[in-house]
Design a protein around this motif. Sequence first.
Motif, PDB file in Angstrom:
ATOM      1  N   UNK A  67       0.778  -1.188   0.033  1.00  0.00           N
ATOM      2  CA  UNK A  67      -0.094  -0.026   0.152  1.00  0.00           C
ATOM      3  C   UNK A  67       0.941   1.451   0.004  1.00  0.00           C
ATOM      4  N   UNK A  68       0.080   2.338  -0.652  1.00  0.00           N
ATOM      5  CA  UNK A  68       1.235   3.419  -0.652  1.00  0.00           C
ATOM      6  C   UNK A  68       1.692   3.988   0.829  1.00  0.00           C
ATOM      7  N   UNK A  69       2.711   4.572   0.877  1.00  0.00           N
ATOM      8  CA  UNK A  69       3.381   5.035   2.092  1.00  0.00           C
ATOM      9  C   UNK A  69       2.429   6.148   2.743  1.00  0.00           C
ATOM     10  N   UNK A  70       2.242   6.875   1.777  1.00  0.00           N
ATOM     11  CA  UNK A  70       1.245   8.105   1.887  1.00  0.00           C
ATOM     12  C   UNK A  70       0.140   8.224   0.866  1.00  0.00           C
ATOM     13  N   UNK A  71      -1.000   7.502   1.066  1.00  0.00           N
ATOM     14  CA  UNK A  71      -2.184   7.481  -0.052  1.00  0.00           C
ATOM     15  C   UNK A  71      -2.735   8.761  -0.287  1.00  0.00           C
ATOM     16  N   UNK A  72      -2.642   9.837   0.757  1.00  0.00           N
ATOM     17  CA  UNK A  72      -3.349  10.865   0.412  1.00  0.00           C
ATOM     18  C   UNK A  72      -2.720  12.012  -0.406  1.00  0.00           C
ATOM     19  N   UNK A  73      -1.183  11.770  -0.208  1.00  0.00           N
ATOM     20  CA  UNK A  73      -0.345  12.434  -1.287  1.00  0.00           C
ATOM     21  C   UNK A  73      -0.524  11.690  -2.733  1.00  0.00           C
ATOM     22  N   UNK A  74      -0.353  10.429  -2.696  1.00  0.00           N
ATOM     23  CA  UNK A  74      -0.627   9.901  -4.023  1.00  0.00           C
ATOM     24  C   UNK A  74      -2.000  10.223  -4.791  1.00  0.00           C
ATOM     25  N   UNK A  75      -2.979  10.382  -3.742  1.00  0.00           N
ATOM     26  CA  UNK A  75      -4.328  10.692  -4.442  1.00  0.00           C
ATOM     27  C   UNK A  75      -4.286  12.362  -4.687  1.00  0.00           C
ATOM     28  N   UNK A  76      -3.837  13.122  -4.139  1.00  0.00           N
ATOM     29  CA  UNK A  76      -3.603  14.379  -4.310  1.00  0.00           C
ATOM     30  C   UNK A  76      -2.824  14.690  -5.638  1.00  0.00           C
ATOM     31  N   UNK A  77      -1.698  13.961  -5.996  1.00  0.00           N
ATOM     32  CA  UNK A  77      -0.980  14.081  -6.998  1.00  0.00           C
ATOM     33  C   UNK A  77      -1.940  13.371  -8.314  1.00  0.00           C
ATOM     34  N   UNK A  78      -2.496  12.574  -8.042  1.00  0.00           N
ATOM     35  CA  UNK A  78      -3.530  12.093  -9.279  1.00  0.00           C
ATOM     36  C   UNK A  78      -4.530  13.041  -9.528  1.00  0.00           C
ATOM     37  N   UNK A 117      11.444  11.448  -4.547  1.00  0.00           N
ATOM     38  CA  UNK A 117      11.500  11.216  -5.944  1.00  0.00           C
ATOM     39  C   UNK A 117      11.690  12.697  -6.736  1.00  0.00           C
ATOM     40  N   UNK A 118      12.045  13.510  -6.136  1.00  0.00           N
ATOM     41  CA  UNK A 118      11.942  14.985  -6.533  1.00  0.00           C
ATOM     42  C   UNK A 118      13.148  15.632  -6.784  1.00  0.00           C
ATOM     43  N   UNK A 119      14.052  15.727  -5.560  1.00  0.00           N
ATOM     44  CA  UNK A 119      15.289  16.281  -5.407  1.00  0.00           C
ATOM     45  C   UNK A 119      16.393  15.463  -5.518  1.00  0.00           C
ATOM     46  N   UNK A 120      16.285  14.001  -4.935  1.00  0.00           N
ATOM     47  CA  UNK A 120      17.669  13.480  -4.646  1.00  0.00           C
ATOM     48  C   UNK A 120      17.749  12.132  -5.671  1.00  0.00           C
ATOM     49  N   UNK A 121      18.650  11.836  -6.294  1.00  0.00           N
ATOM     50  CA  UNK A 121      18.787  10.643  -7.159  1.00  0.00           C
ATOM     51  C   UNK A 121      18.885   9.394  -6.447  1.00  0.00           C
ATOM     52  N   UNK A 122      19.437   9.496  -5.089  1.00  0.00           N
ATOM     53  CA  UNK A 122      19.379   8.319  -4.418  1.00  0.00           C
ATOM     54  C   UNK A 122      18.259   7.976  -3.488  1.00  0.00           C
ATOM     55  N   UNK A 123      17.230   8.949  -3.524  1.00  0.00           N
ATOM     56  CA  UNK A 123      15.844   8.582  -3.146  1.00  0.00           C
ATOM     57  C   UNK A 123      15.885   8.283  -1.604  1.00  0.00           C
ATOM     58  N   UNK A 124      16.322   9.478  -0.552  1.00  0.00           N
ATOM     59  CA  UNK A 124      16.080   9.086   0.461  1.00  0.00           C
ATOM     60  C   UNK A 124      14.621   8.854   1.137  1.00  0.00           C
ATOM     61  N   UNK A 125      14.585   8.264   2.250  1.00  0.00           N
ATOM     62  CA  UNK A 125      13.231   8.059   3.078  1.00  0.00           C
ATOM     63  C   UNK A 125      12.579   9.554   3.511  1.00  0.00           C
ATOM     64  N   UNK A 126      11.325   9.739   3.344  1.00  0.00           N
ATOM     65  CA  UNK A 126      11.013  10.986   3.759  1.00  0.00           C
ATOM     66  C   UNK A 126       9.567  10.654   4.698  1.00  0.00           C
ATOM     67  N   UNK A 127       9.357  11.281   5.719  1.00  0.00           N
ATOM     68  CA  UNK A 127       8.024  11.120   6.593  1.00  0.00           C
ATOM     69  C   UNK A 127       6.899  11.524   5.942  1.00  0.00           C
TER      70      UNK A 127
END
Length: 264
Positions: free
Chosen positions: A129-140, A217-227
């Motif tokens: 399941x998405x780590x942040x489903x609300x953020x996914x929904x907002x983007x879509x 997946x916006x600023x860093x090529x190594x894709x660090x974890x974000x809360x």
Amino acid sequence: MKLSAVLSVASLDVTLLWRNRTALFTVFGLPILFAVLLFPAKGKEIGGVDGALLQGTGHLGFFLVFAVFMNLVNVFTARREDRTLKRLRGTALSDAEITGGSVLTATAMYAVQAVALLVVLAAGMGGRMPADPVLVLAGLAGGVAVFAALAFAVSGITPNAELAQLTVLPIMFGCMLGGEVMFPLESLPEWGRQICRLVPLSPVVEIVRTGYFGQDFVHRADHPSVGLGEGWLTCVRPFFVLLFWAVLGRILATRWFRWEPRHA
């Protein structure tokens, strides 16, 4: 705007869609084909994440091009040229109700595709399941608004329904090549990455991937974890790019969208 009126127009859209085999394949067939193409990438790591999941989250955004953009361009162009829009405008329906029903239908079809793809990613690709489903929904949701607005504009410059398959190609190929769907932007030079990030699909993909993986997946090529909160802050720039395209699409739609046939 009355919900009952919007639903009536939406019902008409669904009926006409089932009668149009080309539109059915565009809306449902192509997404199925793209979903099947995910299996060869399963287990192959790309940018530190599973290749199938990376491509699948890109397809969550790319399906907007089929279900919303291409579908609505076809619908609005065909109905304009056969004078359906003109006849509907002569009824008690408002302009918003006439067009809102079509947008609602396209959004509902896209929602079905998105949920189905999320199930495939979770059940067949080792996803979750998405780590942040609300953020996914907002983007879509932002993507739906942008591509619906662009569909209004492009339908206005499309001469007839037969040519609708051609006038959508520049935006479709631009999104396919520059929207982080076919390959990661890290493989491009810096100037190429900056240009591709302005493609209307790119901010959707960046937001969806950040929300799905819980990584930057916006600023860093190594894709660090974000809360959770940090993920929203990470996606400020993509949201502004979406806002830009939404405003531009609305301006172009206001100028170009036509209710009368072009030969009238």
